[in-house]
Design an enzyme around this catalytic site. Structure first.
Site, PDB file in Angstrom:
ATOM      1  N   LYS A   2     -12.594  -5.518  21.823  1.00 14.33           N
ATOM      2  CA  LYS A   2     -11.919  -4.210  21.875  1.00 14.33           C
ATOM      3  C   LYS A   2     -12.868  -3.032  21.630  1.00 14.33           C
ATOM      4  O   LYS A   2     -12.609  -1.930  22.091  1.00 14.33           O
ATOM      5  CB  LYS A   2     -10.777  -4.154  20.853  1.00 14.33           C
ATOM      6  CG  LYS A   2      -9.616  -5.063  21.205  1.00 14.33           C
ATOM      7  CD  LYS A   2      -8.475  -4.879  20.217  1.00 14.33           C
ATOM      8  CE  LYS A   2      -7.370  -5.868  20.460  1.00 14.33           C
ATOM      9  NZ  LYS A   2      -6.176  -5.598  19.657  1.00 14.33           N
ATOM     10  N   GLY A  55       7.236  -9.350  14.217  1.00 11.46           N
ATOM     11  CA  GLY A  55       6.017  -8.928  14.921  1.00 11.46           C
ATOM     12  C   GLY A  55       6.019  -9.156  16.418  1.00 11.46           C
ATOM     13  O   GLY A  55       5.146  -8.627  17.115  1.00 11.46           O
ATOM     14  N   LEU A  64       4.018  -7.639  11.011  1.00 14.08           N
ATOM     15  CA  LEU A  64       3.287  -7.771  12.282  1.00 14.08           C
ATOM     16  C   LEU A  64       3.129  -9.234  12.695  1.00 14.08           C
ATOM     17  O   LEU A  64       2.804  -9.523  13.840  1.00 14.08           O
ATOM     18  CB  LEU A  64       1.900  -7.131  12.187  1.00 14.08           C
ATOM     19  CG  LEU A  64       1.815  -5.649  11.835  1.00 14.08           C
ATOM     20  CD1 LEU A  64       0.439  -5.101  12.212  1.00 14.08           C
ATOM     21  CD2 LEU A  64       2.884  -4.836  12.519  1.00 14.08           C
ATOM     22  N   GLY A  82      -1.851  -3.536   3.511  1.00 15.05           N
ATOM     23  CA  GLY A  82      -3.035  -3.938   4.274  1.00 15.05           C
ATOM     24  C   GLY A  82      -3.732  -2.721   4.845  1.00 15.05           C
ATOM     25  O   GLY A  82      -3.088  -1.675   5.088  1.00 15.05           O
ATOM     26  N   ALA A  83      -5.041  -2.838   5.043  1.00 11.57           N
ATOM     27  CA  ALA A  83      -5.814  -1.677   5.515  1.00 11.57           C
ATOM     28  C   ALA A  83      -6.876  -2.109   6.530  1.00 11.57           C
ATOM     29  O   ALA A  83      -7.960  -1.534   6.580  1.00 11.57           O
ATOM     30  CB  ALA A  83      -6.453  -0.970   4.324  1.00 11.57           C
ATOM     31  N   GLY A  84      -6.576  -3.105   7.334  1.00 16.77           N
ATOM     32  CA  GLY A  84      -7.521  -3.586   8.346  1.00 16.77           C
ATOM     33  C   GLY A  84      -7.320  -2.883   9.678  1.00 16.77           C
ATOM     34  O   GLY A  84      -6.705  -1.806   9.758  1.00 16.77           O
TER      35      GLY A  84
HETATM   36  P1  ATR Z   1      -6.528  -7.095  11.195  1.00 14.88           P
HETATM   37  O1  ATR Z   1      -7.427  -6.572  12.274  1.00 14.88           O
HETATM   38  O2  ATR Z   1      -5.563  -8.143  11.678  1.00 14.88           O
HETATM   39  O3  ATR Z   1      -5.855  -6.014  10.448  1.00 14.88           O
HETATM   40  P2  ATR Z   1      -8.503  -7.376   9.121  1.00 14.88           P
HETATM   41  O4  ATR Z   1      -9.164  -6.128   9.627  1.00 14.88           O
HETATM   42  O5  ATR Z   1      -9.334  -8.534   8.719  1.00 14.88           O
HETATM   43  O6  ATR Z   1      -7.469  -7.917  10.201  1.00 14.88           O
HETATM   44  O7  ATR Z   1      -7.556  -6.936   7.887  1.00 14.88           O
HETATM   45  C1  ATR Z   1      -6.788  -7.819   7.184  1.00 14.88           C
HETATM   46  C2  ATR Z   1      -6.023  -7.074   6.077  1.00 14.88           C
HETATM   47  O8  ATR Z   1      -5.187  -8.024   5.413  1.00 14.88           O
HETATM   48  C3  ATR Z   1      -6.924  -6.471   5.017  1.00 14.88           C
HETATM   49  O9  ATR Z   1      -6.304  -5.291   4.550  1.00 14.88           O
HETATM   50  C4  ATR Z   1      -6.937  -7.554   3.940  1.00 14.88           C
HETATM   51  O10 ATR Z   1      -7.186  -7.092   2.636  1.00 14.88           O
HETATM   52  P3  ATR Z   1      -8.705  -6.816   2.106  1.00 14.88           P
HETATM   53  O11 ATR Z   1      -9.110  -5.490   2.673  1.00 14.88           O
HETATM   54  O12 ATR Z   1      -8.580  -6.785   0.639  1.00 14.88           O
HETATM   55  O13 ATR Z   1      -9.530  -7.954   2.604  1.00 14.88           O
HETATM   56  C5  ATR Z   1      -5.520  -8.036   4.021  1.00 14.88           C
HETATM   57  N1  ATR Z   1      -5.369  -9.415   3.534  1.00 14.88           N
HETATM   58  C6  ATR Z   1      -5.741 -10.552   4.151  1.00 14.88           C
HETATM   59  N2  ATR Z   1      -5.437 -11.632   3.394  1.00 14.88           N
HETATM   60  C7  ATR Z   1      -4.835 -11.152   2.273  1.00 14.88           C
HETATM   61  C8  ATR Z   1      -4.265 -11.765   1.104  1.00 14.88           C
HETATM   62  N3  ATR Z   1      -4.271 -13.098   0.942  1.00 14.88           N
HETATM   63  N4  ATR Z   1      -3.716 -10.955   0.185  1.00 14.88           N
HETATM   64  C9  ATR Z   1      -3.707  -9.614   0.338  1.00 14.88           C
HETATM   65  N5  ATR Z   1      -4.227  -8.978   1.404  1.00 14.88           N
HETATM   66  C10 ATR Z   1      -4.780  -9.732   2.361  1.00 14.88           C
END
Ligand code: ATR
Length: 292
Positions: free
Chosen positions: A81, A257, A234, A142-144
């Site tokens: 992407k 989702g 999602l 979440g913040a990804g």
């Molecule tokens: P995507 O593109 O699908 O959003 P990503 O960029 O890897 O994937 O983001 C994943 C998000 O899920 C992040 O906000 C992650 O938290 P961290 O920033 O602390 O890593 C969150 N996440 C994934 N597994 C988690 C868990 N077991 N508990 C809490 N948050 C989680």
């Protein structure tokens, strides 16, 4: 046969038809071909759609070949992407702001990139769960990358506030700083999650917590939600996560989702064809495939 040869052969087999495809690595599990071919059929568009497994090294030659062969449009998924942006001619300002393109339109030889993930999510939320997001209080867990796309689209709906809660607070703070909006946007700690959910109209899980096979996990307790609040996830495997099941039990409205997937594809279909996407048929065929 390498992927460029596959594309060339495919073009030969379907000469006369408009060609569309999705590229990614991996791509085998993609439901996009099923969904978009159904959409073309239901709308009587003489086009065909296929998935191609394109590795990062193959991306540039593949895009060149797609351009030469006159491929009419593409969906782009992980991990391309970002890099595909260097290989096309124009990028819509929203996709540029998000730093990600998931849809390419071939407009008379010019390749134009869009991002339909966030707007697909918001259209799904509005059509399936809550018609008006204006002045609503939103919590995003979440913040990804996924959170980024949906928050960008949500802010245009003018909610009263958006709170981003993330395991790693700094990432939520980085996201807040990256947006320019008149809507109040806050980063919060995990220990504020319950209180924020108790006040929210819409709570959205963008993390993988609760995804198959960890289906007993949930990022938010259902009892934290106000009665009538929207719980949105999602994740679409499972179709109804533990978070959504719990929320419903406590009087919440569940939004799964799958809609985001359907509507990001619907926008792509509409950009390519100029016709309204047959979302009912698209949903039905994907749902059947996921349930079988
Ligand atoms: P995507 O593109 O699908 O959003 P990503 O960029 O890897 O994937 O983001 C994943 C998000 O899920 C992040 O906000 C992650 O938290 P961290 O920033 O602390 O890593 C969150 N996440 C994934 N597994 C988690 C868990 N077991 N508990 C809490 N948050 C989680």
């Amino acid at each position: 046969m390498d992927v460029i040869q596959q594309l060339t052969e495919w073009k030969k087999q379907h000469s006369g038809k408009e060609l569309y495809c999705v590229i990614g690595d991996p791509i085998k599990q993609s439901k996009s071909p099923l969904m978009l071919n159904e959409a073309f059929k239901a709308s009587s568009v003489d086009a065909i759609y296929a998935a191609f497994h394109v590795t990062p090294e193959q991306l540039s030659p593949f895009m060149e070949a797609a351009r030469e062969l006159g491929v009419a449009g593409m969906n782009v998924t992980i991990p391309h992407k970002l890099h595909v942006m260097d290989l096309i001619d124009e990028i819509h300002p929203d996709a540029r702001a998000l730093g990600a393109v998931n849809t390419v339109v071939n407009c008379k030889g010019k390749l134009i990139g869009y991002n339909t993930d966030g707007i697909g999510y918001v259209r799904s939320l509005k059509e399936e769960a809550i018609a008006n997001i204006k002045d609503k209080q939103v919590v995003v867990v979440g913040a990804g990358g996924a959170a980024r796309g949906i928050i960008y689209a949500l802010l245009k709906e003018k909610p009263s506030a958006v709170h981003i809660v993330n395991r790693t607070r700094e990432k939520a703070e980085e996201l807040v700083i990256s947006f320019e909006s008149s809507v109040p946007l806050y980063a919060a700690d995990q220990d504020q999650l319950q209180k924020l959910c108790e006040q929210a109209d819409i709570v959205i899980n963008t993390t993988s917590v609760g995804m198959f096979p960890h289906i007993d996990e949930t990022p938010v307790q259902g009892e934290w939600l106000k009665i009538g609040a929207v719980a949105s996830d999602l994740i679409y495997n499972p179709l109804k996560t533990r978070f959504l099941q719990d929320a419903e039990q406590y009087g919440g409205i569940a939004h799964g989702g799958l809609g985001m997937f359907i509507y990001q594809g619907a926008f792509a279909f509409e950009y390519w064809t100029g016709k309204q996407a047959p979302t009912k048929q698209m949903r039905e065929i994907v749902l059947n495939a996921l349930q079988s």
